[in-house]
Design a protein around this motif. Sequence first.
Motif, PDB file in Angstrom:
ATOM      1  N   MET A   1      10.685 -15.468 -21.657  1.00 48.47           N
ATOM      2  CA  MET A   1      10.646 -14.069 -21.273  1.00 48.47           C
ATOM      3  C   MET A   1      11.120 -13.922 -19.834  1.00 48.47           C
ATOM      4  N   ALA A   2      11.848 -12.878 -19.572  1.00 45.56           N
ATOM      5  CA  ALA A   2      12.329 -12.611 -18.223  1.00 45.56           C
ATOM      6  C   ALA A   2      11.146 -12.357 -17.300  1.00 45.56           C
ATOM      7  N   SER A   3      11.360 -12.552 -16.017  1.00 46.76           N
ATOM      8  CA  SER A   3      10.303 -12.427 -15.028  1.00 46.76           C
ATOM      9  C   SER A   3      10.056 -10.966 -14.641  1.00 46.76           C
ATOM     10  N   SER A   4       9.102 -10.770 -13.769  1.00 51.44           N
ATOM     11  CA  SER A   4       8.757  -9.446 -13.260  1.00 51.44           C
ATOM     12  C   SER A   4       8.818  -9.474 -11.739  1.00 51.44           C
ATOM     13  N   ALA A   5       8.609  -8.299 -11.123  1.00 55.59           N
ATOM     14  CA  ALA A   5       8.657  -8.218  -9.660  1.00 55.59           C
ATOM     15  C   ALA A   5       7.556  -7.318  -9.142  1.00 55.59           C
ATOM     16  N   VAL A   6       6.916  -7.772  -8.085  1.00 58.30           N
ATOM     17  CA  VAL A   6       6.020  -6.946  -7.293  1.00 58.30           C
ATOM     18  C   VAL A   6       6.829  -6.572  -6.059  1.00 58.30           C
ATOM     19  N   ILE A   7       6.989  -5.270  -5.825  1.00 58.92           N
ATOM     20  CA  ILE A   7       7.802  -4.826  -4.694  1.00 58.92           C
ATOM     21  C   ILE A   7       6.912  -4.108  -3.675  1.00 58.92           C
ATOM     22  N   VAL A   8       7.177  -4.391  -2.399  1.00 56.14           N
ATOM     23  CA  VAL A   8       6.363  -3.860  -1.307  1.00 56.14           C
ATOM     24  C   VAL A   8       7.286  -3.229  -0.271  1.00 56.14           C
ATOM     25  N   ARG A   9       7.024  -1.957   0.016  1.00 56.00           N
ATOM     26  CA  ARG A   9       7.751  -1.319   1.117  1.00 56.00           C
ATOM     27  C   ARG A   9       7.038  -1.675   2.416  1.00 56.00           C
ATOM     28  N   HIS A  10       7.807  -1.883   3.462  1.00 59.19           N
ATOM     29  CA  HIS A  10       7.262  -2.247   4.778  1.00 59.19           C
ATOM     30  C   HIS A  10       6.295  -1.189   5.293  1.00 59.19           C
ATOM     31  N   GLY A  11       5.492  -1.578   6.287  1.00 64.09           N
ATOM     32  CA  GLY A  11       4.573  -0.657   6.949  1.00 64.09           C
ATOM     33  C   GLY A  11       5.305   0.381   7.784  1.00 64.09           C
ATOM     34  N   ALA A  12       4.559   1.322   8.291  1.00 64.66           N
ATOM     35  CA  ALA A  12       5.123   2.457   9.034  1.00 64.66           C
ATOM     36  C   ALA A  12       5.781   2.043  10.348  1.00 64.66           C
ATOM     37  N   THR A  13       6.907   2.685  10.622  1.00 64.62           N
ATOM     38  CA  THR A  13       7.607   2.564  11.906  1.00 64.62           C
ATOM     39  C   THR A  13       7.680   3.958  12.530  1.00 64.62           C
ATOM     40  N   GLU A  14       8.112   4.019  13.770  1.00 66.59           N
ATOM     41  CA  GLU A  14       8.248   5.315  14.439  1.00 66.59           C
ATOM     42  C   GLU A  14       9.137   6.255  13.624  1.00 66.59           C
ATOM     43  N   TRP A  15      10.249   5.739  13.110  1.00 64.09           N
ATOM     44  CA  TRP A  15      11.190   6.598  12.391  1.00 64.09           C
ATOM     45  C   TRP A  15      10.722   6.910  10.970  1.00 64.09           C
ATOM     46  N   SER A  16       9.996   6.013  10.318  1.00 69.71           N
ATOM     47  CA  SER A  16       9.504   6.368   8.979  1.00 69.71           C
ATOM     48  C   SER A  16       8.482   7.496   9.084  1.00 69.71           C
ATOM     49  N   VAL A 135       8.199 -12.436  -9.016  1.00 68.30           N
ATOM     50  CA  VAL A 135       8.847 -12.491  -7.704  1.00 68.30           C
ATOM     51  C   VAL A 135       8.249 -11.381  -6.842  1.00 68.30           C
ATOM     52  N   LEU A 136       7.916 -11.718  -5.606  1.00 65.70           N
ATOM     53  CA  LEU A 136       7.392 -10.767  -4.641  1.00 65.70           C
ATOM     54  C   LEU A 136       8.520 -10.384  -3.696  1.00 65.70           C
ATOM     55  N   VAL A 137       8.731  -9.079  -3.504  1.00 72.95           N
ATOM     56  CA  VAL A 137       9.855  -8.581  -2.717  1.00 72.95           C
ATOM     57  C   VAL A 137       9.350  -7.615  -1.636  1.00 72.95           C
ATOM     58  N   PHE A 138       9.713  -7.869  -0.380  1.00 68.29           N
ATOM     59  CA  PHE A 138       9.408  -6.984   0.745  1.00 68.29           C
ATOM     60  C   PHE A 138      10.724  -6.358   1.220  1.00 68.29           C
TER      61      PHE A 138
END
Length: 186
Positions: A1-16, A135-138
């Motif tokens: 079976m194909a794999s999966s992904a946990v995706i994480v958006r980075h923490g807050a920055t001044e511009w976000s 797979v974990l992705v940041f």
Amino acid sequence: MASSAVIVRHGATEWSVSGQHTSDTDLPLLPEGEDTARSLAPRLAGGDFAEVLSSPLKRARHTAELAGFPDAELLDDLVEWRYGSAEGRTTAEIRETLPDWSLWTHPTEGAETAAEVAARCDRVVERIRAASGPVLVFAHGHVLRVLTARWLGLPAQEGRLFRLETATISELGYERETPVLLRWNS
């Protein structure tokens, strides 16, 4: 079976926080962005990840480190959508001269097109599906939204449908053999 992904958006920055488009301007996390990145660690601990990948930009790398993954492999394909002349500007500012402007449909001078971002994301999707486990992705808001659209077999522009908050965890996987969104902004 194909794999999966946990995706994480980075923490807050001044511009976000201010709503300014941030691609390759390499901003640091705000102190509160560091705090929320640290809060991800217990939620990700114990995940048996076959690979951990990160954008090479410091806001994503630092989020990975604070979340407990200092050895994430840096992957240029995970760099944020390059905004060209929209860099550092808010949507409201851009719409003062281009009233119908949207990143998803109207690239600015020097910006990547949705098709170019999709090509990068397709390579990441292929790598995730070939992995021996999850797979974990940041990475960043827009590139992760395109990655999600491409995971689901949608055109890159449909990433517009997936609002993604900072320092959140989402998961891409399968229902039987069909690619699906398992959780979002958690």
